[in-house]
Write a protein that holds these residues in place. Structure first.
Motif, short mmCIF file in Angstrom:
data_model
loop_
_atom_site.label_atom_id
_atom_site.label_comp_id
_atom_site.label_asym_id
_atom_site.label_seq_id
_atom_site.Cartn_x
_atom_site.Cartn_y
_atom_site.Cartn_z
N LYS A 230 0.86 -1.19 0.00
CA LYS A 230 0.00 0.00 0.00
C LYS A 230 0.89 1.24 0.00
CE LYS A 230 -4.35 -1.40 1.19
NZ LYS A 230 -5.60 -0.91 0.79
N SER A 231 0.43 2.25 -0.69
CA SER A 231 1.28 3.42 -0.75
C SER A 231 0.46 4.70 -0.87
CB SER A 231 2.24 3.31 -1.93
OG SER A 231 1.50 3.16 -3.09
N LEU A 246 12.17 10.40 4.62
CA LEU A 246 12.36 9.01 5.02
C LEU A 246 12.34 8.87 6.53
CD1 LEU A 246 15.08 7.10 2.94
CD2 LEU A 246 12.85 6.26 3.69
N GLU A 247 12.70 9.97 7.19
CA GLU A 247 12.85 9.87 8.64
C GLU A 247 11.53 9.89 9.41
OE1 GLU A 247 15.70 12.90 9.43
OE2 GLU A 247 17.31 11.64 8.60
N ILE A 248 10.47 10.36 8.77
CA ILE A 248 9.20 10.39 9.50
C ILE A 248 8.68 8.97 9.71
CG2 ILE A 248 8.65 12.66 8.56
CD1 ILE A 248 6.52 11.33 6.85
N SER A 249 7.75 8.82 10.67
CA SER A 249 7.32 7.48 11.03
C SER A 249 6.38 6.87 9.99
CB SER A 249 6.64 7.50 12.41
OG SER A 249 5.88 8.68 12.54
N TYR A 250 6.30 5.56 10.01
CA TYR A 250 5.44 4.73 9.15
C TYR A 250 5.87 4.70 7.68
CZ TYR A 250 2.49 4.92 13.24
OH TYR A 250 2.04 4.84 14.52
N VAL A 251 7.04 5.18 7.38
CA VAL A 251 7.52 5.09 6.01
C VAL A 251 8.37 3.82 5.85
CG1 VAL A 251 8.92 6.13 4.20
CG2 VAL A 251 7.51 7.56 5.67
N ASN A 252 7.95 2.95 4.98
CA ASN A 252 8.74 1.75 4.72
C ASN A 252 9.74 1.97 3.61
OD1 ASN A 252 7.32 0.44 6.61
ND2 ASN A 252 6.16 -0.86 5.21
N ASN A 269 -3.35 5.13 7.40
CA ASN A 269 -3.93 6.17 8.23
C ASN A 269 -2.86 6.96 8.98
OD1 ASN A 269 -6.00 7.54 9.63
ND2 ASN A 269 -5.59 6.18 11.39
N SER A 270 -2.00 6.24 9.69
CA SER A 270 -0.99 6.92 10.50
C SER A 270 0.00 7.67 9.63
CB SER A 270 -0.25 5.92 11.36
OG SER A 270 -1.16 5.16 12.08
N LEU A 271 0.27 7.13 8.46
CA LEU A 271 1.21 7.80 7.57
C LEU A 271 0.65 9.16 7.13
CD1 LEU A 271 3.82 7.80 5.92
CD2 LEU A 271 2.53 6.82 4.04
N ILE A 272 -0.63 9.21 6.87
CA ILE A 272 -1.22 10.49 6.46
C ILE A 272 -1.04 11.52 7.57
CG2 ILE A 272 -3.36 11.67 5.85
CD1 ILE A 272 -4.23 9.14 4.45
N THR A 288 -0.88 17.53 -3.67
CA THR A 288 -1.76 16.37 -3.89
C THR A 288 -1.45 15.31 -2.87
OG1 THR A 288 -0.19 15.42 -5.43
CG2 THR A 288 -2.01 16.65 -6.40
N LEU A 289 -2.46 14.52 -2.56
CA LEU A 289 -2.26 13.38 -1.67
C LEU A 289 -3.24 12.29 -2.09
CD1 LEU A 289 -0.93 12.91 1.46
CD2 LEU A 289 -3.35 12.68 1.86
N LYS A 290 -2.70 11.19 -2.55
CA LYS A 290 -3.58 10.11 -3.03
C LYS A 290 -3.16 8.81 -2.36
CE LYS A 290 -3.70 11.82 -7.68
NZ LYS A 290 -2.92 11.60 -8.88
N THR A 291 -4.14 8.01 -1.97
CA THR A 291 -3.77 6.65 -1.53
C THR A 291 -3.79 5.75 -2.76
OG1 THR A 291 -6.04 6.05 -1.08
CG2 THR A 291 -4.78 6.94 0.75
N ARG A 292 -2.79 4.92 -2.83
CA ARG A 292 -2.68 4.03 -3.98
C ARG A 292 -2.79 2.59 -3.53
NH1 ARG A 292 2.02 3.37 -5.93
NH2 ARG A 292 1.79 3.26 -8.17
N ASP A 293 -3.58 1.80 -4.28
CA ASP A 293 -3.56 0.35 -4.06
C ASP A 293 -2.43 -0.20 -4.90
OD1 ASP A 293 -5.52 -0.04 -2.24
OD2 ASP A 293 -7.12 -0.07 -3.74
N PRO A 294 -1.87 -1.30 -4.48
CA PRO A 294 -0.81 -1.85 -5.33
C PRO A 294 -1.41 -2.28 -6.66
CG PRO A 294 -1.42 -3.39 -3.61
CD PRO A 294 -2.12 -2.12 -3.30
N SER A 295 -0.67 -2.11 -7.72
CA SER A 295 -1.15 -2.60 -9.01
C SER A 295 -0.81 -4.09 -9.07
CB SER A 295 -0.45 -1.86 -10.14
OG SER A 295 0.91 -2.18 -10.13
N LEU A 296 -1.47 -4.77 -10.00
CA LEU A 296 -1.21 -6.20 -10.14
C LEU A 296 0.26 -6.42 -10.47
CD1 LEU A 296 -2.64 -8.86 -10.00
CD2 LEU A 296 -3.09 -8.73 -12.43
N GLU A 297 0.80 -5.44 -11.20
CA GLU A 297 2.20 -5.55 -11.59
C GLU A 297 3.11 -5.58 -10.36
OE1 GLU A 297 3.06 -3.36 -14.97
OE2 GLU A 297 5.17 -3.04 -14.47
N GLU A 298 2.79 -4.70 -9.40
CA GLU A 298 3.61 -4.67 -8.20
C GLU A 298 3.49 -5.96 -7.41
OE1 GLU A 298 3.91 -0.05 -6.81
OE2 GLU A 298 1.92 -0.89 -7.06
N VAL A 299 2.26 -6.48 -7.34
CA VAL A 299 2.04 -7.75 -6.66
C VAL A 299 2.84 -8.84 -7.35
CG1 VAL A 299 0.34 -9.47 -6.01
CG2 VAL A 299 -0.26 -7.07 -5.95
#
Ligand code: ATP
Ligand code: MG
Lengths: 308, 243
Positions: A230-231, A246-252, A269-272, A288-299
């Motif tokens: 999820k991204s 990168l230093e903020i929390s919840y960033v993988n 949620n927490s990342l937002i 802009t701020l969008k939540t992205r579902d993984p694409s099939l390609e990423e999976v």
């Protein structure tokens, strides 16, 4: 008969290489089943075993309720096959190729002619029916192969990369035709490298890697299970240093894409929250701020591990 | 039921035959090889030794024509189709491998009996008489059948080099379609090796195996002989199986 394809412990070994390694799956009636995998994963090998072209080393295959080894002719009578490489007879015309196929399937001449006319028309080849296939372009050949596979009005169709190398219109056309199948209670088994296509077309996909099935599910569910993919896509009005973000929390993981950042996380949620805090603290404006579902390609990449 | 199935497969083999004729036989080289070559051989003999009688020369010309036409294309059909991958299409169709190869055989059989009409006409024109028309026809038919099967046997030794999956395709499909070939000692054959593919003539005729066996026993009066060597004359050339 609920399952039109039943596969148990299917295995094919080439020398030391296990091209297909004890795979199991079922395909239901009316389904479009996608078979995905990187090059050399064993897709074509599986498809060839399913269509009785090569013999499995181990395992059971039931096609339309017939064991492909014991009753190959009955199993093959009602299936259509689009093999990986175009292989119509180049010295014959499109029409002669169609007639040859109908003879091989034992279709009465009149029916065969009607059906061929319909199919060739449908795939825009009718005006070229008397030309030798030698002079056909790749896309035309591929469309002809599809016609040839459908001449017996099959209730189960196997297609090995049917749209590779085709232009947008042909691809669209083939897709449209395939999409009509489930309504008629027909089933499709399809291999492809085109994730977008698999995503749009398939009810279920299997992802195969090095001869083993890595996952098998509905595309949406597959995307869901890959939670850690999820991204969030975010962009700010000023340039931001990667390192700071990168230093903020919840960033993988963080990827820069133009002026946007793609931030991967387990907890959207927490990342937002932490992103807004980050922006506020630095006096940045979030554009802009969008939540992205993984694409099939990423999976797919995650499961087959061909990247990263 | 079984008869129906058989007829059905026979009809489908006609489809294969038609395709073969269209693609492989209606080409110049086949006619040239099948007819012109024997004709030149004939002329060579004709000029070379004048004491040979015309009857002898013409019958020689006819049989050579049958041989060359019937074996002209059949050895290359299967390997060629494996290479251009049309074989895959044929095998995925609901026809047994017997049907498939029977179709190939029919095509070359047909050619083997049509082209010899030329030398027959030449013979008649030169004043040679046919004494026994029926036996003569039977002879041509039988020869064409044998030679076309023979042509197919020639394509049987497994070849991997340029024909990647040929072997795999065929050996795979043989077991899906028809009974495996095993005469006397299954799988091992001195002539064709272990993993042979296009052994259709054997496949058809091995059903008559018992008859041939009996015939051999009667002929040779020796059980040792008939166990080790089997002569399938004239339909099959020979087959030696190691005990
Ligand atoms: N006839 C053969 N002989 C030896 N190895 C083979 C043969 N056919 C396939 N293989 C091997 O089996 C593996 C799977 O091949 P396969 O053709 O099924 O891959 P694929 O998933 O269809 O790949 P692609 O996406 O490139 O079409 C490969 O490693 C290949 O080298
Ligand atoms: Mg493939």
């Amino acid at each position: 008969m609920k399952h039109v394809i039943q596969v148990q412990n299917l295995t094919k070994v080439y020398g030391k290489l296990k091209a297909v390694d004890h795979i199991n799956f079922e395909v239901e009636r009316g389904e479009i089943f996608g078979f995905l995998g990187p090059n050399g994963a064993g897709k074509t090998t599986t498809l060839r075993m399913l269509t009785g072209v090569i013999q499995s080393d181990e395992g059971i295959i039931n096609i339309l309720g017939f064991n492909i080894r014991k009753e190959p002719l009955k199993a093959k009578q009602n299936i259509g096959v689009v093999p990986e490489t175009s292989n119509a007879y180049v010295d014959l015309s499109a029409w002669q190729n169609m007639m040859l196929m109908s003879e091989l399937y034992g279709i009465p001449k009149k029916d065969a002619e009607d059906r061929s006319e319909y199919l060739l028309n449908r795939l825009n080849l009718y005006h070229r029916r008397d030309d030798k296939v030698k002079g056909f372009s790749k896309g035309m050949k591929q469309r002809l192969i599809l016609c040839m596979a459908l001449v017996n009005d099959p209730i189960l169709v196997f297609l090995d990369e049917p749209t590779s190398g085709l232009d947008v219109t042909s691809r669209q056309l083939i897709r449209e035709i395939l999409q009509e199948f489930p309504d008629q209670g027909k089933t499709i088994f399809l291999t492809t490298h085109n994730m977008d296509e698999a995503n749009r077309l398939c009810d279920r996909v299997a992802i195969i890697n090095q001869g083993e099935i890595a996952a098998i599910d509905r595309p949406e569910k597959l995307k869901n299970t890959a939670k850690k993919l999820k991204s969030i896509e975010v962009s700010f009005d000023k340039t931001v240093n990667n390192q700071n973000l990168l230093e903020i929390s919840y960033v993988n993981e963080l990827r820069k894409k133009g002026d946007k950042f793609i931030v991967y996380t387990d907890n959207v949620n927490s990342l937002i929250y932490s992103l807004t805090d980050f922006a506020k603290a630095r006096g940045l404006e979030i554009v802009t701020l969008k939540t992205r579902d993984p694409s099939l390609e990423e999976v797919f990449i995650e499961l087959t591990g061909t990247d990263r | 039921m079984i008869i129906n199935q058989f007829l059905d497969q026979f009809k489908r083999s006609l489809g294969v035959m038609k395709k073969d004729i269209r693609i492989y036989y209606l080409k110049g080289p086949v006619v040239i090889f099948g007819f012109l070559m024997p004709l030149f051989l004939f002329l060579a003999f004709f000029i070379g030794s004048r004491d040979l009688s015309m009857d002898f020369l013409i019958s020689g010309l006819i049989s050579m024509t049958v041989f060359f036409t019937a074996t002209a294309v059949s050895p290359v059909i299967a390997p060629w189709e494996a290479q251009v991958q049309t074989l895959e299409r044929l095998i995925s169709a609901p026809i047994s491998i017997t049907t498939l190869i029977f179709g190939d055989m029919l095509a070359s059989f047909l050619f083997g009996i049509v082209i010899p009409i030329l030398p027959i006409v030449i013979g008649l024109a030169m004043g040679v008489n046919i004494i026994q028309p029926i036996i003569f026809l039977l002879g041509i038919f039988l020869a064409a059948a044998c030679f076309s099967s023979f042509g197919l046997i020639l394509s049987s030794p497994p070849s991997n080099a340029p024909l990647q999956c040929h072997d795999d395709l065929i050996s795979g499909s043989i077991s899906t379609g028809i009974p495996q070939w095993n005469i006397h000692s299954p799988g091992k054959n001195a002539l064709l090796g272990e993993n042979n593919s296009f052994i259709f003539p054997f496949n058809i005729f091995h059903r008559f195996d018992k008859i041939f066996h009996k015939q051999n026993q009667l002929l040779s009066h020796s059980s040792r002989f008939s166990d080790n060597y089997t002569f399938y004359h004239p339909v099959l050339l020979f087959s030696c199986s190691t005990p």
